[in-house]
Scaffold this motif. Structure first.
Motif, short mmCIF file in Angstrom:
data_model
loop_
_atom_site.label_atom_id
_atom_site.label_comp_id
_atom_site.label_asym_id
_atom_site.label_seq_id
_atom_site.Cartn_x
_atom_site.Cartn_y
_atom_site.Cartn_z
N LEU A 242 0.82 -1.21 0.00
CA LEU A 242 0.00 0.00 0.00
C LEU A 242 0.86 1.26 0.00
CD1 LEU A 242 -2.91 -0.90 2.45
CD2 LEU A 242 -3.12 -0.33 0.02
N GLU A 243 1.94 1.23 0.77
CA GLU A 243 2.82 2.39 0.84
C GLU A 243 3.51 2.62 -0.49
OE1 GLU A 243 5.09 5.64 1.86
OE2 GLU A 243 3.23 4.83 2.69
N VAL A 244 3.94 1.54 -1.16
CA VAL A 244 4.55 1.68 -2.47
C VAL A 244 3.55 2.28 -3.45
CG1 VAL A 244 5.39 0.37 -4.48
CG2 VAL A 244 6.27 -0.15 -2.20
N HIS A 245 2.32 1.78 -3.42
CA HIS A 245 1.29 2.31 -4.31
C HIS A 245 1.03 3.79 -4.04
CE1 HIS A 245 -2.29 2.18 -6.87
NE2 HIS A 245 -2.92 2.85 -5.91
N ARG A 246 0.96 4.15 -2.76
CA ARG A 246 0.71 5.55 -2.40
C ARG A 246 1.84 6.45 -2.89
NH1 ARG A 246 2.49 9.36 0.37
NH2 ARG A 246 4.23 8.09 1.15
N ARG A 247 3.07 6.01 -2.67
CA ARG A 247 4.21 6.81 -3.08
C ARG A 247 4.30 6.92 -4.60
NH1 ARG A 247 6.95 11.06 -3.20
NH2 ARG A 247 9.22 10.89 -3.45
N LEU A 248 3.98 5.84 -5.30
CA LEU A 248 4.02 5.86 -6.75
C LEU A 248 3.00 6.86 -7.30
CD1 LEU A 248 5.54 4.44 -9.05
CD2 LEU A 248 3.65 2.82 -9.19
N ARG A 249 1.79 6.85 -6.74
CA ARG A 249 0.76 7.81 -7.18
C ARG A 249 1.19 9.25 -6.88
NH1 ARG A 249 -0.76 3.47 -8.72
NH2 ARG A 249 0.56 4.27 -10.38
N GLU A 250 1.87 9.43 -5.78
CA GLU A 250 2.37 10.75 -5.40
C GLU A 250 3.42 11.24 -6.41
OE1 GLU A 250 3.09 12.04 -1.04
OE2 GLU A 250 5.04 11.37 -1.78
N ILE B 208 5.06 14.58 -11.19
CA ILE B 208 5.59 14.71 -12.55
C ILE B 208 4.53 15.29 -13.48
CG2 ILE B 208 6.54 13.43 -14.51
CD1 ILE B 208 7.71 11.43 -12.52
N LEU B 209 3.29 14.85 -13.33
CA LEU B 209 2.21 15.34 -14.18
C LEU B 209 1.91 16.82 -13.95
CD1 LEU B 209 -0.23 12.30 -13.99
CD2 LEU B 209 0.85 13.19 -16.07
N ALA B 210 2.28 17.34 -12.79
CA ALA B 210 2.05 18.76 -12.51
C ALA B 210 2.99 19.67 -13.30
CB ALA B 210 2.21 19.02 -11.02
N ARG C 150 11.69 0.22 -7.76
CA ARG C 150 12.90 0.76 -8.40
C ARG C 150 12.64 2.17 -8.90
NH1 ARG C 150 16.73 -2.44 -12.67
NH2 ARG C 150 17.69 -3.14 -10.73
N LEU C 151 11.47 2.42 -9.46
CA LEU C 151 11.16 3.77 -9.92
C LEU C 151 11.16 4.76 -8.76
CD1 LEU C 151 10.34 5.70 -12.17
CD2 LEU C 151 7.96 5.09 -11.76
N ILE C 152 10.60 4.34 -7.64
CA ILE C 152 10.59 5.21 -6.44
C ILE C 152 12.01 5.52 -6.00
CG2 ILE C 152 9.99 5.28 -3.99
CD1 ILE C 152 7.47 3.60 -4.78
N ASP C 153 12.85 4.49 -5.96
CA ASP C 153 14.24 4.69 -5.53
C ASP C 153 14.98 5.65 -6.47
OD1 ASP C 153 13.90 3.01 -3.38
OD2 ASP C 153 14.83 1.27 -4.35
N VAL C 154 14.80 5.45 -7.77
CA VAL C 154 15.49 6.31 -8.75
C VAL C 154 14.97 7.75 -8.62
CG1 VAL C 154 15.86 6.77 -11.20
CG2 VAL C 154 15.96 4.42 -10.35
N TYR C 155 13.68 7.90 -8.50
CA TYR C 155 13.10 9.24 -8.38
C TYR C 155 13.63 9.96 -7.14
CZ TYR C 155 9.62 12.99 -8.20
OH TYR C 155 8.99 14.22 -8.15
N ASP C 156 13.65 9.25 -6.02
CA ASP C 156 14.14 9.87 -4.78
C ASP C 156 15.62 10.24 -4.89
OD1 ASP C 156 11.66 9.66 -3.59
OD2 ASP C 156 12.11 7.81 -2.51
N ASP C 157 16.37 9.45 -5.66
CA ASP C 157 17.79 9.75 -5.85
C ASP C 157 18.00 11.01 -6.70
OD1 ASP C 157 18.64 7.61 -4.35
OD2 ASP C 157 19.02 6.30 -6.06
N VAL C 158 17.20 11.17 -7.76
CA VAL C 158 17.45 12.26 -8.70
C VAL C 158 16.67 13.54 -8.36
CG1 VAL C 158 17.91 10.60 -10.54
CG2 VAL C 158 15.63 11.63 -10.37
#
Length: 463
Positions: A16-24, A29-31, A114-122
């Motif tokens: 659930l947390e992964v899903h929440r963070r991914l939607r966030e 990005i869409l903004a 992995r997408l969350i990790d990469v996003y948080d890194d960059v």
């Protein structure tokens, strides 16, 4: 004392947390400025790459542009290379259902974690570039620029043996062009995105040929003469090795087959006979031929033939979701992402080539910034009736306006207007069933969004 959560509860909470963070992340990005309104500069994405240590230079790349066929060709190149045992990164756009489709590792959309990790890194570096740009009176990094940064960072981190990268729009000023492709691929160029790329083949080609870099191979599909000339000039200026379809490589034999087609290809380094390609239409045969030449150029400098069995295994598993794809039977419903005149003309030829419907109903939804009239004119000969509708895109053309255009071309007795997509699907399927019998079919087209939303409405989301 409350009971400890068991392993299943912990896993569910983490999911659930992964899903929440991914939607966030998707919302963040869409903004940003949308990809249909790019900022014509490489400065922001280049600065961000530099801050990250230029990860786009950590892997070799095959770079693809053109007007039509880019995504299919990108997927074909990637599938062949993966069959050869290489670890691949694939970047395509736009996506059909999920943003993660754009960044693929070894054939699969990047994992959410992995997408969350990469996003948080960059993200800190993206925010640094945003601040610097805004301080100078410029824009923040755009949606597409951020996706490119994520892709190149993910490919570098994986790491991949090769990245196969489709431009978003154009070439020279496209955000993907901060990397240098060892092989540059240009599929057929026609008129599209005039507001951004220009109103002539010459203007559009001048932008797209910018992906051809020094000492690279340029693998070029069939072009208008004026495009051919400009591409040749670019190759001469930068010292690229130009390989044109029908001169250096090409389709020598082709026949339709159950579930696709059989092709024989003369590549740069060898001939490959009787290859089965599970995609429909002559244009896909040419896409496959361009892909084969690109792989030959990449792995052996165009001088070493590919293993025919490996090549056949790769092509046999090729898919191109949303490109003349059968998503339902009884009646047969096809979806195709054609969204410009060139794409629609290729679609019409493919329908005539590969299908024998007794009656074919068009399900048409087009974006307002596209040239709808010639698209409808190109489709008219293969469609018995049309149901016009709209997608959820804010850029969608009003169905009544589209219906008026369609009526002028098809006649009032062949046009139906259904403002809601689900009802439009039901109407088109009903018309195909009632009047076409077992040979009736539906062709849903007009935009990438049309293909995506029809797929989703029918429960097809795999890409």
């Amino acid at each position: 004392m409350s009971p400890r959560p068991d392993a299943g509860q912990v896993a569910a909470a983490q999911k659930l947390e992964v899903h929440r963070r991914l939607r966030e992340i998707e919302a963040e990005i869409l903004a940003r400025t949308p990809e249909n309104n790019p900022e014509p500069s490489l400065d922001r994405v280049a600065k961000c790459m530099q801050l990250l240590g230029d990860p786009q230079h950590n892997f070799p790349m095959i770079h693809l542009t053109g007007t039509n066929g880019k995504t299919s060709t990108t997927r074909l190149v990637e599938r062949i290379l993966r069959e050869m045992g290489l670890s691949t990164g694939r970047f395509t756009s736009p996506h059909l259902h999920d943003m993660r489709e754009r960044i693929s590792l070894n054939g699969n959309p990047i994992e959410p974690e992995r997408l969350i990790d990469v996003y948080d890194d960059v993200l800190p570096y993206i925010e640094m570039v945003d601040l610097e740009s805004e301080a100078a009176g410029g824009p923040r990094m755009t949606y597409f620029e951020v996706m490119v940064v994520l892709a190149y960072a993910a490919f570098s981190d994986a790491p991949v043996d090769v990245a196969i990268v489709e431009v978003g729009l154009g070439g020279e000023w496209d955000a993907t062009n901060v990397a240098n492709g060892r092989v540059a691929v240009i599929t057929p160029i026609s008129i599209d995105h005039q507001r951004l790329l220009g109103n002539s083949i010459e203007d559009i080609t001048t932008e797209k040929r910018g992906i051809i870099k020094a000492d690279s191979f340029a693998i070029v599909g069939r072009q208008y003469p004026e495009a051919d000339e400009l591409i040749a000039q670019q190759c001469e200026q930068v010292g690229a090795d130009l390989k044109r379809e029908d001169i250096a490589f090409g389709v020598t034999e082709r026949e339709t087959a159950v579930g696709g087609q059989q092709i024989t290809v003369q590549g740069l380094a060898g001939q490959y006979a009787d290859l089965f390609l599970p995609l429909f239409g002559e244009h896909q045969a040419h896409n496959a031929t361009i892909a084969i030449a690109a792989v030959e150029a990449f792995v052996g400098g165009g001088e070493q033939p590919l293993d025919r069995d490996v090549l056949q295994a790769g092509l046999a598993e090729a898919t191109s979701p949303g490109r003349l794809e059968i998503v339902r039977r009884s009646p047969t419903i096809l979806v195709d992402a054609a969204h410009n005149v060139g794409g629609v003309e290729a679609l019409r030829a493919a329908v005539n080539d590969s299908f024998t419907f007794t009656r074919l109903i068009g399900l048409i939804a087009i974006l307002a910034d596209k040239d709808a009239e010639p698209m409808l004119e190109a489709l008219e000969p293969v469609l018995d009736e049309v149901v016009v509708t709209r997608t959820s895109s804010p850029r969608a053309m009003d169905p009544r306006a589209l219906g008026e255009l369609a009526t002028e071309i098809f006649g009032a007795d062949r046009v139906h207007i259904e403002p809601h997509l689900v009802e439009a699907i039901d109407k088109a399927a009903s018309l195909a069933d009632e009047q076409g019998g077992v040979g009736g079919g539906v062709l849903a087209t007009g935009s990438v969004v049309t293909a995506a939303e029809v797929r989703a409405a029918l429960g097809v989301t795999q890409t």
